[in-house]
Motif scaffolding. Structure first.
Motif, PDB file in Angstrom:
ATOM      1  N   HIS A 274      34.122  29.337  31.160  1.00  0.00           N
ATOM      2  CA  HIS A 274      34.548  29.860  31.854  1.00  0.00           C
ATOM      3  C   HIS A 274      33.560  30.320  33.427  1.00  0.00           C
ATOM      4  N   TYR A 275      33.273  29.395  33.508  1.00  0.00           N
ATOM      5  CA  TYR A 275      32.309  28.978  34.864  1.00  0.00           C
ATOM      6  C   TYR A 275      33.147  28.730  36.248  1.00  0.00           C
ATOM      7  N   ASP A 276      34.269  28.143  35.457  1.00  0.00           N
ATOM      8  CA  ASP A 276      35.138  27.866  37.036  1.00  0.00           C
ATOM      9  C   ASP A 276      35.318  28.944  37.035  1.00  0.00           C
ATOM     10  N   VAL A 277      36.863  29.691  36.062  1.00  0.00           N
ATOM     11  CA  VAL A 277      37.076  31.008  36.365  1.00  0.00           C
ATOM     12  C   VAL A 277      36.610  31.854  36.856  1.00  0.00           C
ATOM     13  N   VAL A 278      35.381  31.969  36.642  1.00  0.00           N
ATOM     14  CA  VAL A 278      34.784  33.140  37.316  1.00  0.00           C
ATOM     15  C   VAL A 278      34.116  32.910  39.045  1.00  0.00           C
ATOM     16  N   ALA A 279      34.122  31.946  39.490  1.00  0.00           N
ATOM     17  CA  ALA A 279      34.247  31.520  40.594  1.00  0.00           C
ATOM     18  C   ALA A 279      35.403  31.434  41.391  1.00  0.00           C
ATOM     19  N   MET A 280      36.206  30.953  40.981  1.00  0.00           N
ATOM     20  CA  MET A 280      37.618  30.872  41.650  1.00  0.00           C
ATOM     21  C   MET A 280      37.961  33.054  41.658  1.00  0.00           C
ATOM     22  N   LEU A 281      37.351  33.450  40.650  1.00  0.00           N
ATOM     23  CA  LEU A 281      37.747  34.778  40.877  1.00  0.00           C
ATOM     24  C   LEU A 281      37.111  35.614  41.899  1.00  0.00           C
ATOM     25  N   LYS A 282      35.592  35.006  41.947  1.00  0.00           N
ATOM     26  CA  LYS A 282      34.799  35.756  43.154  1.00  0.00           C
ATOM     27  C   LYS A 282      35.607  35.099  44.360  1.00  0.00           C
ATOM     28  N   THR A 283      36.205  33.760  44.546  1.00  0.00           N
ATOM     29  CA  THR A 283      35.879  33.119  46.089  1.00  0.00           C
ATOM     30  C   THR A 283      37.936  33.847  46.315  1.00  0.00           C
ATOM     31  N   PHE A 284      38.448  34.348  45.303  1.00  0.00           N
ATOM     32  CA  PHE A 284      39.470  35.628  45.683  1.00  0.00           C
ATOM     33  C   PHE A 284      39.313  36.835  45.414  1.00  0.00           C
ATOM     34  N   GLY A 285      38.209  36.813  45.961  1.00  0.00           N
ATOM     35  CA  GLY A 285      37.660  38.533  45.983  1.00  0.00           C
ATOM     36  C   GLY A 285      37.530  39.529  45.261  1.00  0.00           C
ATOM     37  N   ALA A 286      36.834  39.600  44.115  1.00  0.00           N
ATOM     38  CA  ALA A 286      37.202  40.101  42.218  1.00  0.00           C
ATOM     39  C   ALA A 286      35.457  40.675  42.500  1.00  0.00           C
ATOM     40  N   SER A 287      35.514  41.477  42.342  1.00  0.00           N
ATOM     41  CA  SER A 287      34.529  42.688  42.676  1.00  0.00           C
ATOM     42  C   SER A 287      33.482  42.411  41.531  1.00  0.00           C
ATOM     43  N   ALA A 288      32.258  42.303  40.755  1.00  0.00           N
ATOM     44  CA  ALA A 288      31.300  42.155  39.746  1.00  0.00           C
ATOM     45  C   ALA A 288      31.812  42.972  39.091  1.00  0.00           C
ATOM     46  N   LYS A 289      32.102  43.971  39.068  1.00  0.00           N
ATOM     47  CA  LYS A 289      32.435  45.017  38.077  1.00  0.00           C
ATOM     48  C   LYS A 289      33.633  44.857  37.358  1.00  0.00           C
ATOM     49  N   GLN A 290      34.407  44.397  38.716  1.00  0.00           N
ATOM     50  CA  GLN A 290      36.224  43.776  37.766  1.00  0.00           C
ATOM     51  C   GLN A 290      35.955  42.609  36.403  1.00  0.00           C
ATOM     52  N   ILE A 291      35.110  41.685  36.706  1.00  0.00           N
ATOM     53  CA  ILE A 291      34.463  40.165  36.075  1.00  0.00           C
ATOM     54  C   ILE A 291      34.141  41.259  35.172  1.00  0.00           C
TER      55      ILE A 291
END
Length: 817
Positions: A274-291
């Motif tokens: 899930h490394y790539d999934v987290v990178a994509m979510l952060k790119t789309f603006g997801a916060s650390a709390k949301q992740i």
């Protein structure tokens, strides 16, 4: 929003099979722990239940006087079954004949466990009023009268006792036993103030009630009253039961360690995917709390599914195993609450603790990984992951076993394995560095593969080595325990004892038995004596010590002494030399520890009103569990020559040779014969059940180890598929890839085998010296067999799992990737 996304992510990955590995690992963890806990607790209950027949109850309070009625009231309130009995010595008379006997006076309901065996079969009930049942040899000693007198009362001799369930084993207690009702004791008037009487209060019930009774009743007992159970040492099966319980506990504890290793491997693989999934979510603006909420919830759902499946599988496994158990074991039903709680706790605690480090790395993945796929963000030390994992394992191990030595042994083994993996394992894997990326032969390609996947292979070595350590440890302990029991009760174990042999009858009895027994019996002289001084310091009794007298406490009774020219079987010298000089004595290790004796100490005995002083020349370890004559003190023949003695011996006769015993009784009427055949048979039955139990637990561990190895080979499939696609593109043949893959897995298995032997030998040393009290020795064949078997097994598993990838063409591999 995050919860909804986590649920969608969970459903998508579940349908695509991407969660299979971590769910399988958690399921395996919970299944192993729940299944092993359920089976081992059932076996423990059964073993204790069968062994309790040796004391005719589950618990006994042994007291020289009547106990406080409050203790009995506690047993009644809890709902335990109980009976009271008395034991004392008395003379019985039949005309002009008389004989010292041991009287057992029991009340209705005796025995609570086991049966009274009569010459006519199993007894139903107790003797009727004014009648007694008598031990067979008493009839011969008194000429089989119809009535005997005990004190002021007369009793009819109605039935012959072959064996009482709680008769115990003491060949020196030569008085025949008579059994009577407790209400008949007053008629005899033999119990007077100051009479030596032992009161036995026997209790039985389920384990929960017994534990509650023990907690409430024990504090009410005084120092002269003893709490007895099958593990108290009064039973000949005590050592076997203790070792069996420790083995079952250890097997389950190692099952927890194995399960934790599987979860840690699966959690790391899950987060890497899930490394790539987290990178994509952060790119789309997801916060650390949301992740954090997203993946925390996702992991929670995965763990819950694994726990539920594991619980179902664990109890299914328990049911399946129980169906193959003997009826007397399957009849025991342990409470299910503990296995359930342990399974749930193992699943969630291990999933959290073993996932903490990989999850921290996952959450620290930078958004730039979308463009630069090699970035992994925060590089925390592996020491943190190891510390969290070890802490989780120690917590779960102690919660399960409540045994600090067992838990510390497992932790020490894990520490050693971690050290070896960080030094030896990583060093051996890096041997492939010098061959680079050459692909001219399978070995070079396999070594290059080990080098490229060094980190992944190090993780796989954890699983492979853990499984092999577990198998080697369990196999060796099971074999050693069974061998120890076989030594205690061989096929030709004595089933008859002769006591009260007069000196002039010794040679005649040896000649009489010679044609009937396979092994000539050893005849031991027996002299009664009291230890009165150590290093010229007079000894006092424990009662005198309580009254405030100063002095060294000795043994407050006479001892049975013997002399020997050589060390008896089942005795082992642990210090000194065995009786080299006339005034040497060899002392049993337990007595030496109790009295604080060391080599060279002077011991003074009083024998027949004469004084004998000897020197401690050796200290022996004695295997008391064997049904053989054993002694605390062994002297030289010259030292004991001035004193009168009788002798004792033991021998084995087949059931078909019972007529030999009748001839022996007629020819040597003054010799007392003790038949322990029924006890030997009962011991063998219990040990057979224990052996079956140990075998079943080992099979469970073997299955769990196989599942961990399969899970390990699953972990590297994604990267291996990419590599095979590249190699196929550059023209590598199918034969080369298959050979290289097999060799790579074989090398991993061989390294795991070497590591496993080192750790297993270390673990066995700790277990044998600190827990099981077994002899320590090196298993030299393992150093060749374990690496070879590890290589073959891991290579077979690896090729089986990679078979589909290896059979695909280059185009199919690229499309799949």
């Amino acid at each position: 929003m995050e919860l909804k996304l986590a649920w969608r992510l969970f459903k998508r990955e579940l349908s695509q099979g991407q969660l299979l590995l971590i769910i399988l690992a958690i399921t395996l963890a919970v299944l192993s722990v729940t299944g092993l806990a359920s089976v081992s607790e059932r076996l423990q209950l059964a073993i204790n239940g069968q062994a309790s027949k040796f004391i005719a109850a589950d618990r006994i309070i042994n007291s020289p006087k009547k106990i406080d009625p409050a203790v009995l009231a506690i047993a009644d309130d809890i709902g335990l079954s109980r009976v009271t009995s008395m034991q004392f010595n008395s003379m019985v008379y039949a005309g002009d004949e008389f004989q010292l006997v041991t009287v057992r006076a029991v009340e209705e309901g005796y025995p609570l466990k086991g049966n009274i065996e009569l010459s006519t079969g199993v007894a139903q009930g107790l003797p009727s009023a004014d009648n007694i049942w008598f031990e067979t040899r008493l009839g011969g000693l008194l000429g089989y009268p119809k009535q005997i007198e005990i004190g002021n009362a007369s009793f009819g001799l109605s039935k012959e006792i072959v064996r009482l369930p709680d008769a115990g084993f003491n060949p020196f207690a030569s008085s025949p036993v008579v059994l009577m009702r407790i209400e008949d004791v007053d008629k005899t008037q033999v119990i007077q103030p100051g009479s030596r009487v032992t009161y036995l209060y026997q209790f039985s019930g389920d384990s929960a009630k017994l534990d509650a009774f023990e907690q409430q009743a024990k504090p009410l007992l005084n120092t002269s009253q003893r709490w007895v159970d099958v593990q108290s040492g009064d039973s000949p099966i005590a050592s076997a039961v203790k070792r069996a319980e420790r083995f079952l506990l250890l097997a389950s504890l190692l099952g927890i360690a194995l399960a934790c290793a599987a979860i840690g491997i699966a959690a790391q693989r899950y987060c890497q995917r899930h490394y790539d999934v987290v990178a994509m979510l952060k790119t789309f603006g997801a916060s650390a709390k949301q992740i954090r909420v997203l993946f925390g919830t996702h992991l929670l759902l995965v763990t819950a599914v694994g726990v539920v499946l594991g619980l179902v599988g664990g109890f299914g496994l328990d049911r399946a195993i129980t169906s193959f158990l003997p009826a007397e074991i399957a009849a025991y039903s342990p409470p299910i609450s503990r296995p359930i709680l342990l399974g749930i706790g193992t699943g969630f605690i291990s999933a959290f603790m073993f996932s903490a480090y990989p999850l921290m790395r996952l959450l620290a993945i930078p958004p730039l990984r979308v463009l630069q796929g090699h970035l992994e963000g925060l590089q925390l030390g592996m020491w943190l992951h190891f510390l969290l994992s070890l802490t989780a394992m120690a917590i779960l191990g102690y919660l399960y076993s409540q045994s600090l030595p067992l838990t510390l042994t497992v932790v020490a083994a894990v520490l050693l394995l971690g050290l070896l993996l960080s030094v030896l394992g990583f060093f051996m894997i890096r041997l492939g560095h010098s061959v680079g990326m050459k692909t001219t032969n399978p070995l070079q390609l396999a070594l290059a593969g080990l080098r490229r996947r060094a980190r992944q292979n190090a993780v796989q070595l954890v699983g492979f080595s853990s499984a092999l350590v577990l198998l080697l440890t369990i196999f060796a302990l099971r074999q050693d325990i069974l061998n120890e029991w076989q030594k205690q009760l061989p096929e030709n174990a004595p089933n008859y004892f002769l006591v009260n042999i007069a000196p002039e009858e010794t040679n005649a009895i040896a000649d009489f038995l010679k044609p009937h027994v396979k092994i000539p019996p050893v005849i031991y002289p027996v002299i009664r004596g009291r230890l009165t001084a150590i290093n010229d310091e007079l000894l006092i009794s424990s009662e005198q010590k309580k009254t405030g007298e100063e002095g060294r406490v000795g043994i407050s009774r006479e001892l049975n002494l013997t002399y020997r020219d050589s060390l008896p079987e089942n005795n082992e010298i642990i210090s000194g030399s065995f009786n080299q000089d006339i005034n040497d004595v060899s002392v049993e290790s337990g007595v030496a520890e109790r009295l604080g004796l060391v080599l060279g100490d002077s011991l003074t005995y009083t024998i027949d009103n004469q004084t004998l002083t000897v020197k401690v020349a050796s200290i022996r370890e004695v295997h008391w569990e064997t049904l053989q004559p054993n002694f605390f003190m062994i002297f030289t023949k010259e030292a004991l020559a001035p004193f009168a003695y009788t002798s004792m011996s033991s021998f084995h006769l087949e059931d078909s040779q019972r007529s030999v015993i009748l001839s022996l009784i007629k020819q040597f009427s003054t010799v007392s014969i003790i038949d322990v055949g029924a006890m030997v048979m009962q011991l063998r039955q219990i040990i057979e059940q224990v052996s079956l139990s140990l075998t079943l637990v080992m099979v469970l561990v073997l299955l769990a180890s196989a599942l961990v190895m399969i899970a390990q080979t699953e972990a590297g499939m994604a990267s291996r598929q990419r590599e095979l696609a590249v190699l196929r593109t550059f023209g590598a043949s199918g034969w080369l890839l298959r050979a290289a893959t097999g060799l790579e897995f074989a090398l991993l298995g061989t390294i795991a085998g070497v590591l496993a032997v080192i750790v297993a030998e270390f673990t066995l040393y700790l277990l044998k010296t600190q827990v099981f009290e077994l002899n320590v020795y090196m298993h030299w064949p393992w150093w060749a067999i374990a690496p070879l078997c590890g290589g073959l097994v891991v290579a077979s598993l690896g090729l089986w799992r990679c078979r589909q990838l290896l059979n695909k063409s280059c185009g199919e591999l690229l499309k799949a990737h």
